[in-house]
Design a protein around this motif. Sequence first.
Motif, short mmCIF file in Angstrom:
data_model
loop_
_atom_site.label_atom_id
_atom_site.label_comp_id
_atom_site.label_asym_id
_atom_site.label_seq_id
_atom_site.Cartn_x
_atom_site.Cartn_y
_atom_site.Cartn_z
N LEU A 67 0.83 -1.19 0.00
CA LEU A 67 0.00 0.00 0.00
C LEU A 67 0.87 1.25 0.00
CD1 LEU A 67 -2.57 -1.06 2.75
CD2 LEU A 67 -2.98 -1.02 0.30
N ILE A 68 0.36 2.29 -0.59
CA ILE A 68 1.03 3.59 -0.53
C ILE A 68 0.20 4.46 0.42
CG2 ILE A 68 1.82 5.61 -1.81
CD1 ILE A 68 1.97 3.85 -4.31
N PRO A 69 0.58 4.50 1.69
CA PRO A 69 -0.29 5.16 2.69
C PRO A 69 -0.24 6.68 2.61
CG PRO A 69 1.75 4.42 3.71
CD PRO A 69 1.79 3.92 2.28
N THR A 70 -1.37 7.28 2.84
CA THR A 70 -1.45 8.72 3.09
C THR A 70 -1.90 8.87 4.54
OG1 THR A 70 -3.80 8.99 2.57
CG2 THR A 70 -2.25 9.02 0.71
N TYR A 71 -1.87 10.07 5.05
CA TYR A 71 -2.25 10.21 6.45
C TYR A 71 -3.73 9.92 6.66
CZ TYR A 71 -3.53 15.08 5.25
OH TYR A 71 -4.07 16.20 4.68
N PHE A 72 -4.55 9.95 5.59
CA PHE A 72 -5.95 9.59 5.73
C PHE A 72 -6.13 8.13 6.16
CE2 PHE A 72 -7.49 13.01 2.52
CZ PHE A 72 -7.36 13.97 3.50
N TRP A 73 -5.19 7.25 5.79
CA TRP A 73 -5.24 5.87 6.24
C TRP A 73 -5.25 5.82 7.77
CZ3 TRP A 73 -5.60 1.07 3.97
CH2 TRP A 73 -5.53 1.02 2.58
N PHE A 74 -4.42 6.65 8.37
CA PHE A 74 -4.31 6.67 9.83
C PHE A 74 -5.54 7.31 10.46
CE2 PHE A 74 -0.09 6.51 8.05
CZ PHE A 74 0.55 5.57 8.82
N PHE A 75 -6.14 8.26 9.76
CA PHE A 75 -7.34 8.92 10.28
C PHE A 75 -8.49 7.93 10.42
CE2 PHE A 75 -6.86 13.73 9.59
CZ PHE A 75 -5.51 13.67 9.84
N GLU A 76 -8.52 6.92 9.54
CA GLU A 76 -9.64 5.99 9.50
C GLU A 76 -9.31 4.62 10.09
OE1 GLU A 76 -10.96 6.01 5.44
OE2 GLU A 76 -12.05 7.90 5.72
N ASN A 77 -8.08 4.44 10.53
CA ASN A 77 -7.65 3.16 11.10
C ASN A 77 -6.96 3.39 12.44
OD1 ASN A 77 -8.01 0.94 8.82
ND2 ASN A 77 -7.28 2.80 7.82
N PRO A 78 -7.76 3.50 13.52
CA PRO A 78 -7.17 3.80 14.82
C PRO A 78 -6.14 2.78 15.28
CG PRO A 78 -9.48 3.11 15.01
CD PRO A 78 -9.23 3.39 13.57
N ASN A 79 -6.23 1.53 14.80
CA ASN A 79 -5.24 0.54 15.20
C ASN A 79 -3.84 0.90 14.69
OD1 ASN A 79 -6.99 -1.08 16.63
ND2 ASN A 79 -7.48 -2.40 14.90
N LEU A 80 -3.78 1.58 13.55
CA LEU A 80 -2.48 2.02 13.04
C LEU A 80 -1.88 3.09 13.95
CD1 LEU A 80 -3.11 2.30 9.18
CD2 LEU A 80 -1.84 0.52 10.39
N VAL A 81 -2.73 3.98 14.43
CA VAL A 81 -2.27 5.03 15.36
C VAL A 81 -1.78 4.39 16.65
CG1 VAL A 81 -2.97 7.06 16.67
CG2 VAL A 81 -3.84 6.72 14.34
N LYS A 82 -2.52 3.40 17.13
CA LYS A 82 -2.12 2.70 18.36
C LYS A 82 -0.78 1.98 18.16
CE LYS A 82 -6.90 2.05 19.88
NZ LYS A 82 -7.97 1.07 20.15
N GLU A 83 -0.58 1.41 16.96
CA GLU A 83 0.68 0.73 16.67
C GLU A 83 1.85 1.71 16.73
OE1 GLU A 83 1.52 -2.59 16.19
OE2 GLU A 83 -0.48 -2.75 17.07
N ILE A 84 1.66 2.91 16.18
CA ILE A 84 2.71 3.93 16.23
C ILE A 84 3.07 4.22 17.68
CG2 ILE A 84 3.25 6.36 15.79
CD1 ILE A 84 1.51 6.17 13.28
N ILE A 85 2.06 4.41 18.52
CA ILE A 85 2.30 4.75 19.92
C ILE A 85 3.01 3.61 20.64
CG2 ILE A 85 1.18 5.31 22.12
CD1 ILE A 85 -0.98 6.77 20.47
N LYS A 86 2.61 2.37 20.35
CA LYS A 86 3.25 1.21 20.99
C LYS A 86 4.69 1.03 20.51
CE LYS A 86 -0.26 -1.59 20.10
NZ LYS A 86 -1.12 -2.81 20.05
#
Length: 218
Positions: A171-190
Amino acid sequence: MTDLDPNHIIFDFAVTEPYEIAAALFSLIAYPPAQYKSDKIDLCMMGLITKYLHHKRKTDDTWASSYQKIKPIFLDLKESQFEQIEKKFDETLQDRLNAAFIAKRWLEEAKNPESKQRPTIQAFIDELADYEGIGDIDNLRARVWRKSVPVIHLSMALAKVIDLMQNELKLIPTYFWFFENPNLVKEIIKYAADLKEEILVSEFKITSADLLDVSYTD
């Protein structure tokens, strides 16, 4: 964001919309509180959210015709304003990802049993400058490395998630991916929490007080 502790950010997914948390995290990475005033972070966050809401309005008819929990303040910016904010954000975020490259290379070399000498940050700043064709090394050190130190663990975590999405999921991610996928945000924090510990036990000469502390609750 102005009411948050600038040294310890706790995101609550139970009460805050995922896109708002993602925008806040990205804004903090781009503009670390230790380096930038809170109004700069707030404006970036607002610009990213406004751009996202306009994008959703144009691309998702079901979402656009459904009731949404939206703070009216996120609709205040004109298109020219949030586009300019996003453009500057993109440039600044790339600085953080470049700093993540420097830190990653340093940690890799520090662990390399075949390394004949102690790695230096300057060596990998020079490597980045050579790769990117940048001539002003002093500016690169100040703009990319020094400003990124408070969020270097978060920048490295973001870079890691992006790499995983590109290499494993194709995938070629944009920041919108993170806006709609909270698990990705949680992964960053972890990931960032693990990287913080790795940095602190290394010879980076970075202390816990230097690094922005970010966590979340559900």
